[in-house]
Design an enzyme around this catalytic site. Structure first.
Site, PDB file in Angstrom:
ATOM      1  N   SER A 127       0.844  -1.196   0.000  1.00 49.39           N
ATOM      2  CA  SER A 127       0.000   0.000   0.000  1.00 49.39           C
ATOM      3  C   SER A 127       0.875   1.240   0.000  1.00 49.39           C
ATOM      4  O   SER A 127       1.917   1.274   0.668  1.00 49.39           O
ATOM      5  CB  SER A 127      -0.898   0.023   1.240  1.00 49.39           C
ATOM      6  OG  SER A 127      -1.564   1.262   1.348  1.00 49.39           O
ATOM      7  N   TYR A 177      -2.336  -0.942   9.818  1.00 50.37           N
ATOM      8  CA  TYR A 177      -2.392  -1.447   8.439  1.00 50.37           C
ATOM      9  C   TYR A 177      -1.068  -1.226   7.722  1.00 50.37           C
ATOM     10  O   TYR A 177      -0.541  -2.132   7.067  1.00 50.37           O
ATOM     11  CB  TYR A 177      -3.525  -0.741   7.701  1.00 50.37           C
ATOM     12  CG  TYR A 177      -3.682  -1.149   6.255  1.00 50.37           C
ATOM     13  CD1 TYR A 177      -4.153  -2.407   5.918  1.00 50.37           C
ATOM     14  CD2 TYR A 177      -3.375  -0.259   5.225  1.00 50.37           C
ATOM     15  CE1 TYR A 177      -4.318  -2.781   4.596  1.00 50.37           C
ATOM     16  CE2 TYR A 177      -3.535  -0.607   3.902  1.00 50.37           C
ATOM     17  CZ  TYR A 177      -4.003  -1.882   3.592  1.00 50.37           C
ATOM     18  OH  TYR A 177      -4.154  -2.247   2.282  1.00 50.37           O
TER      19      TYR A 177
END
Length: 248
Positions: free
Chosen positions: A144, A157
């Site tokens: 990400s 995350y």
């Protein structure tokens, strides 16, 4: 596109292929001539829709399932792909969880579950891929862009995706001599249900304007990058590709 025979058709396994990005990747790689294994964990109906869409377009696809962090379940999934198609050339690992909250308030049990799926799951899938993918193939993980841009609420995350980066870069070197590329794609804000859920319109608009292109990414934007890495991009190896429209 030249018609392929069964004897030379490449085979791709896409984890999380019932989701927005995973589905776009499955359909794109099928359009590129690959046989597709559509993996799902929880949503069989959406996964079956992907298989039906691919079949309606003249492609080949099967369903496989399993918790990505469960090595026995994923071994069974890989076995099913090899039994159906004779081998595996590309593994695209999109399956993952994204749970957002400030670090100071983050529930540690929830953190453990996300680490299990995102970190252990990547390790399990990559371990099987490294053992099974045929020479000339590709392993593509999903990271990400938030690892780099460090948005508030993303600490847990982003930490799991930083681990994905490390696994990717090291595995690429460990497969020296195998003619197998290992890369990670790191999307930025992308219009998927996973990304949009829980965000108000103002937040979504703000995130969409972060890129110089001033829009959210679309699943097909990410699928284009994966198709390159899975196909002609043989000289790209051991990289994290930031597919985010220029967000820094």
């Amino acid at each position: 596109m030249a018609e392929q025979t069964d004897s030379i058709q490449r085979v791709a396994l896409i984890t999380g292929a019932s989701g927005g990005i995973g589905r776009a990747i499955a359909e794109r790689l099928s359009a590129d001539g690959m046989a597709i294994a559509v993996h799902f964990s929880g949503n069989r109906d959406r996964a079956e829709e992907v298989v039906s869409t691919i079949a309606a377009a003249g492609g080949k696809a099967i369903l496989v399932s399993g918790d990505v962090a469960d090595d026995a379940a994923m071994t069974t999934a890989f076995d099913a792909v090899e039994h159906a198609f004779g081998g595996i050339d590309v593994v695209v690992h999109t399956a993952g969880q994204m749970i957002l909250k400030p670090l100071v308030d983050f529930n540690l049990d929830v953190l453990d579950k996300m680490v299990r799926t995102n970190v252990r799951g990547t390790f399990v899938v990559d371990q099987l891929a490294a053992r099974r993918v045929r020479d000339g193939g590709a392993i593509i993980n999903f990271s990400s862009s938030v690892v780099k841009i460090a948005l508030p609420n993303y600490a847990a995350y982003a930490a799991t995706k930083g681990a994905v980066d490390a696994i990717t870069l090291i595995l690429a070197k460990e497969l020296r001599g195998r003619d197998i590329t290992v890369n990670a794609v790191a999307p930025g804000p992308t219009a998927t249900p996973l990304f949009l859920t829980g965000k108000d319109d103002a937040t979504i608009e703000h995130l969409g304007r972060m890129a110089p292109l001033e829009r959210l990414g679309q699943p097909d934007d990410i699928a284009d990058v994966v198709a390159f890495l899975a196909g002609p991009g043989r000289w790209v190896n051991g990289q994290v590709i930031y597919a985010n429209g220029g967000v820094i």
